[in-house]
Design a protein around this motif. Structure first.
Motif, PDB file in Angstrom:
ATOM      1  N   UNK A  33      47.088  48.636  54.069  1.00 41.25           N
ATOM      2  CA  UNK A  33      47.709  47.356  54.432  1.00 41.25           C
ATOM      3  C   UNK A  33      47.565  46.345  53.303  1.00 41.25           C
ATOM      4  N   UNK A  34      46.372  46.292  52.695  1.00 45.16           N
ATOM      5  CA  UNK A  34      46.084  45.243  51.710  1.00 45.16           C
ATOM      6  C   UNK A  34      46.789  45.462  50.376  1.00 45.16           C
ATOM      7  N   UNK A  35      47.031  46.706  49.983  1.00 49.69           N
ATOM      8  CA  UNK A  35      47.635  46.952  48.665  1.00 49.69           C
ATOM      9  C   UNK A  35      48.981  46.238  48.506  1.00 49.69           C
ATOM     10  N   UNK A  36      49.973  46.465  49.390  1.00 57.73           N
ATOM     11  CA  UNK A  36      51.241  45.746  49.198  1.00 57.73           C
ATOM     12  C   UNK A  36      51.114  44.247  49.413  1.00 57.73           C
ATOM     13  N   UNK A  37      50.198  43.810  50.293  1.00 57.35           N
ATOM     14  CA  UNK A  37      50.008  42.366  50.495  1.00 57.35           C
ATOM     15  C   UNK A  37      49.485  41.722  49.216  1.00 57.35           C
ATOM     16  N   UNK A  38      48.439  42.302  48.640  1.00 57.63           N
ATOM     17  CA  UNK A  38      47.871  41.735  47.421  1.00 57.63           C
ATOM     18  C   UNK A  38      48.800  41.943  46.231  1.00 57.63           C
ATOM     19  N   UNK A  39      49.616  43.013  46.279  1.00 58.87           N
ATOM     20  CA  UNK A  39      50.626  43.174  45.244  1.00 58.87           C
ATOM     21  C   UNK A  39      51.639  42.049  45.273  1.00 58.87           C
ATOM     22  N   UNK A  40      52.061  41.668  46.476  1.00 67.15           N
ATOM     23  CA  UNK A  40      53.005  40.557  46.593  1.00 67.15           C
ATOM     24  C   UNK A  40      52.340  39.245  46.170  1.00 67.15           C
ATOM     25  N   UNK A  41      51.056  39.072  46.531  1.00 68.26           N
ATOM     26  CA  UNK A  41      50.335  37.870  46.099  1.00 68.26           C
ATOM     27  C   UNK A  41      50.178  37.831  44.583  1.00 68.26           C
ATOM     28  N   UNK A  42      49.947  39.002  43.967  1.00 67.74           N
ATOM     29  CA  UNK A  42      49.846  39.040  42.508  1.00 67.74           C
ATOM     30  C   UNK A  42      51.166  38.657  41.869  1.00 67.74           C
ATOM     31  N   UNK A  43      52.291  39.099  42.456  1.00 66.27           N
ATOM     32  CA  UNK A  43      53.605  38.705  41.949  1.00 66.27           C
ATOM     33  C   UNK A  43      53.861  37.217  42.138  1.00 66.27           C
ATOM     34  N   UNK A  44      53.257  36.648  43.201  1.00 69.54           N
ATOM     35  CA  UNK A  44      53.549  35.275  43.579  1.00 69.54           C
ATOM     36  C   UNK A  44      52.572  34.274  42.986  1.00 69.54           C
ATOM     37  N   UNK A  45      51.263  34.531  43.161  1.00 65.43           N
ATOM     38  CA  UNK A  45      50.233  33.574  42.754  1.00 65.43           C
ATOM     39  C   UNK A  45      49.644  33.875  41.382  1.00 65.43           C
ATOM     40  N   UNK A  46      49.778  35.111  40.926  1.00 68.70           N
ATOM     41  CA  UNK A  46      49.206  35.480  39.639  1.00 68.70           C
ATOM     42  C   UNK A  46      48.188  36.591  39.777  1.00 68.70           C
ATOM     43  N   UNK A  47      48.238  37.553  38.862  1.00 67.56           N
ATOM     44  CA  UNK A  47      47.387  38.734  38.941  1.00 67.56           C
ATOM     45  C   UNK A  47      45.907  38.403  38.741  1.00 67.56           C
ATOM     46  N   UNK A 152      29.872  42.457  36.928  1.00 65.90           N
ATOM     47  CA  UNK A 152      30.326  42.742  35.563  1.00 65.90           C
ATOM     48  C   UNK A 152      31.837  42.616  35.467  1.00 65.90           C
ATOM     49  N   UNK A 153      32.539  43.176  36.442  1.00 67.44           N
ATOM     50  CA  UNK A 153      34.004  43.108  36.423  1.00 67.44           C
ATOM     51  C   UNK A 153      34.497  41.671  36.518  1.00 67.44           C
ATOM     52  N   UNK A 154      33.798  40.828  37.292  1.00 69.25           N
ATOM     53  CA  UNK A 154      34.209  39.433  37.427  1.00 69.25           C
ATOM     54  C   UNK A 154      34.069  38.701  36.096  1.00 69.25           C
ATOM     55  N   UNK A 155      32.950  38.904  35.418  1.00 76.80           N
ATOM     56  CA  UNK A 155      32.735  38.247  34.123  1.00 76.80           C
ATOM     57  C   UNK A 155      33.757  38.724  33.105  1.00 76.80           C
ATOM     58  N   UNK A 156      33.948  40.044  33.022  1.00 73.74           N
ATOM     59  CA  UNK A 156      34.886  40.605  32.056  1.00 73.74           C
ATOM     60  C   UNK A 156      36.313  40.163  32.376  1.00 73.74           C
ATOM     61  N   UNK A 157      36.660  40.153  33.668  1.00 71.01           N
ATOM     62  CA  UNK A 157      38.002  39.716  34.063  1.00 71.01           C
ATOM     63  C   UNK A 157      38.248  38.262  33.717  1.00 71.01           C
ATOM     64  N   UNK A 158      37.229  37.427  33.914  1.00 71.17           N
ATOM     65  CA  UNK A 158      37.374  36.010  33.587  1.00 71.17           C
ATOM     66  C   UNK A 158      37.601  35.813  32.089  1.00 71.17           C
ATOM     67  N   UNK A 159      36.931  36.611  31.279  1.00 71.90           N
ATOM     68  CA  UNK A 159      37.026  36.451  29.829  1.00 71.90           C
ATOM     69  C   UNK A 159      38.273  37.094  29.235  1.00 71.90           C
ATOM     70  N   UNK A 160      38.703  38.229  29.760  1.00 69.48           N
ATOM     71  CA  UNK A 160      39.692  39.052  29.070  1.00 69.48           C
ATOM     72  C   UNK A 160      41.087  39.030  29.689  1.00 69.48           C
ATOM     73  N   UNK A 161      41.198  38.881  31.006  1.00 67.71           N
ATOM     74  CA  UNK A 161      42.536  38.927  31.613  1.00 67.71           C
ATOM     75  C   UNK A 161      43.289  37.652  31.250  1.00 67.71           C
ATOM     76  N   UNK A 162      44.519  37.761  30.753  1.00 70.59           N
ATOM     77  CA  UNK A 162      45.277  36.555  30.371  1.00 70.59           C
ATOM     78  C   UNK A 162      45.474  35.620  31.561  1.00 70.59           C
ATOM     79  N   UNK A 163      45.555  34.329  31.245  1.00 66.64           N
ATOM     80  CA  UNK A 163      45.817  33.345  32.301  1.00 66.64           C
ATOM     81  C   UNK A 163      47.145  33.654  32.966  1.00 66.64           C
ATOM     82  N   UNK A 164      47.230  33.358  34.250  1.00 63.59           N
ATOM     83  CA  UNK A 164      48.451  33.645  34.998  1.00 63.59           C
ATOM     84  C   UNK A 164      49.593  32.762  34.510  1.00 63.59           C
ATOM     85  N   UNK A 165      50.765  33.348  34.239  1.00 59.47           N
ATOM     86  CA  UNK A 165      51.907  32.521  33.839  1.00 59.47           C
ATOM     87  C   UNK A 165      52.412  31.716  35.015  1.00 59.47           C
TER      88      UNK A 165
END
Length: 431
Positions: A33-47, A152-165
């Motif tokens: 259930x959550x995969x397509x919901x969060x996929x739509x949120x990633x498309x909408x609010x930012x990955x 660890x993933x939260x810290x790395x994600x904060x540093x490395x994932x580009x800001x949401x357009x």
């Protein structure tokens, strides 16, 4: 990791294989259930936002599972884990789409392969790492390990994932709630939950549950066809045969793979008497084969060849399991793991490339989420087959029943792959 801890958890709480199967099903129900919901949120609010929020939920799940006083709390922990981890894959696909737009070309196949390699790497080392954790610190270590991983993933994600357009929430100023289709999400979740309750109690089946499922599925289809921005775009899927067949192929493939990941490991422990640590080591060839084949699959230009080889390996592995018994030699046990590791690498990478090729670019996060939904429906079906085959304890006869069903599904997969014209190189274009 949970695959090598199911027996220990069952012994701790005094329950059997049919009950511990819920630890598998509830995670994949939540994920489906959550995969397509969060996929739509990633498309909408930012990955980036969605990925980091998911890690917070993963951390909470680890805390609850580590301290769970009863089996019910483990169910809650696994449900939260399913929701939290569901942010990763669709968010990653959305990041790749945004990066592709920035550089002016779609993500190359090797880049997609690295994403698949990361996913397969976690799946591959899971049984081995889980077995070691259960042996060293007990089954609660399976849940506690999520705490440092999430941090660890939260810290790395904060540093490395580009800001949401910047992107609009919805056309014409439509609210976020309306664009997400909460009624569609609710109908889908309820229908899937009813189906899971039916599938997990097949001895004998509770036939009356099919009536509410049919009603809910009909209401869901009616509502999705009326919505301008549906939760599941049924019209798009119906008109996009290559994408629909990719979902069917992916879900069926992982039904077989999860039968081995959970059913085979239980048989090794309960029927053959191996410890959790030994079982984890016995699954190591499967892990290594999956990692190697994911890299090899990335080097191929086509999709059909790797998929066909993966389906043949799945079917061969299922036939091999059918003849297993208490006297099966150790090298043959290891060979079975390899047979199921090869398709994990080839099928995962190839189906991911097929989704990238055939899904609409503007909704790649949702399409990727639906791919994982298909995978998790396969996992739910696998746990149902395991529960039906084993009952309260894994046995040789139960393994043969499970393997026979998997062999028949493997033949279906081979035919589905060989007859799919969209997999031919000349037709490998974006729709």
């Amino acid at each position: 990791m949970i695959s090598t801890a199911l027996v220990a958890i069952g012994h701790h709480f005094g329950i059997g294989a049919a009950d511990t199967a819920w630890l598998i099903s509830v995670l994949y129900l939540a994920s489906a259930v959550a995969q397509p919901v969060l996929g739509k949120l990633a498309d909408t609010l930012g990955a980036r936002r969605i990925f980091l929020a998911g890690l917070v939920v993963v951390f909470a799940s680890g805390l609850i599972g580590m301290a769970a006083p009863s089996f019910g709390w483990l169910i809650v922990s696994r449900l939260l884990l399913g929701v939290g981890t569901s942010s990763a894959y669709p968010a990653a696909m959305s990041v790749l789409r945004d990066e592709g737009r920035r550089v002016g070309r779609p993500a190359p196949r090797p880049v997609l392969a690295r994403l698949s390699f990361a996913t397969l790497g976690c799946m591959a080392v899971g049984p081995t790492l889980g077995g070691v954790l259960v042996m060293l610190v007990g089954w609660r270590g399976i849940f506690a390990v999520n705490l440092p991983v999430a941090l660890i993933a939260f810290v790395v994600g904060t540093l490395w994932i580009p800001a949401d357009p910047p992107r609009a929430l919805a056309p014409s100023g439509e609210s976020l709630g309306r664009s997400l289709d909460p009624l569609g999400i609710g109908l889908f979740a309820t229908a899937l939950t009813v189906l899971v309750f039916f599938l997990l109690d097949l001895a004998p089946p509770v036939w009356w549950l099919l009536a509410p499922f049919a009603v809910l599925a009909g209401l869901l289809a009616w509502w999705q066809l009326r919505r301008p921005r549906p939760f599941i775009d049924l019209r798009m899927i119906a008109a996009n045969g290559p994408l629909a067949r990719t979902y069917l192929r992916h879900g069926t493939s992982y039904l077989l793979i999860y039968c081995v990941m959970y059913g085979y490991t239980q048989w090794l422990e309960e029927a053959r008497g191996f410890s959790s640590g030994d079982t984890g080591l016995l699954m190591l060839p499967m892990s290594l084969a999956a990692l190697v084949c994911s890299l090899l699959g990335a080097r191929t230009k086509g999709i059909r060849g790797p998929l066909t080889l993966g389906c043949l390996s799945l079917t061969g592995g299922a036939v091999l399991l059918f003849f297993f018994s208490g006297s099966t030699p150790l090298p043959v046990l290891l060979l079975a793991g390899v047979c199921f590791g090869v398709p994990q690498g080839l099928i995962g990478t190839s189906n991911q490339a097929a989704v990238q090729a055939h899904a609409p670019p503007e909704s790649i996060g949702s399409a990727a989420g639906l791919q994982r939904t298909a995978q998790y429906i396969g996992a739910i079906s696998a746990s149902s087959l395991i529960a039906l085959a084993y009952g309260q304890r894994a046995s040789d006869s139960g393994l043969r029943l499970m393997a026979g069903a998997c062999a028949l599904l493997g033949v279906f997969l081979i035919l589905l792959t060989l007859t799919d014209r969209a997999l031919r190189p000349a037709r490998g274009v974006r729709h």
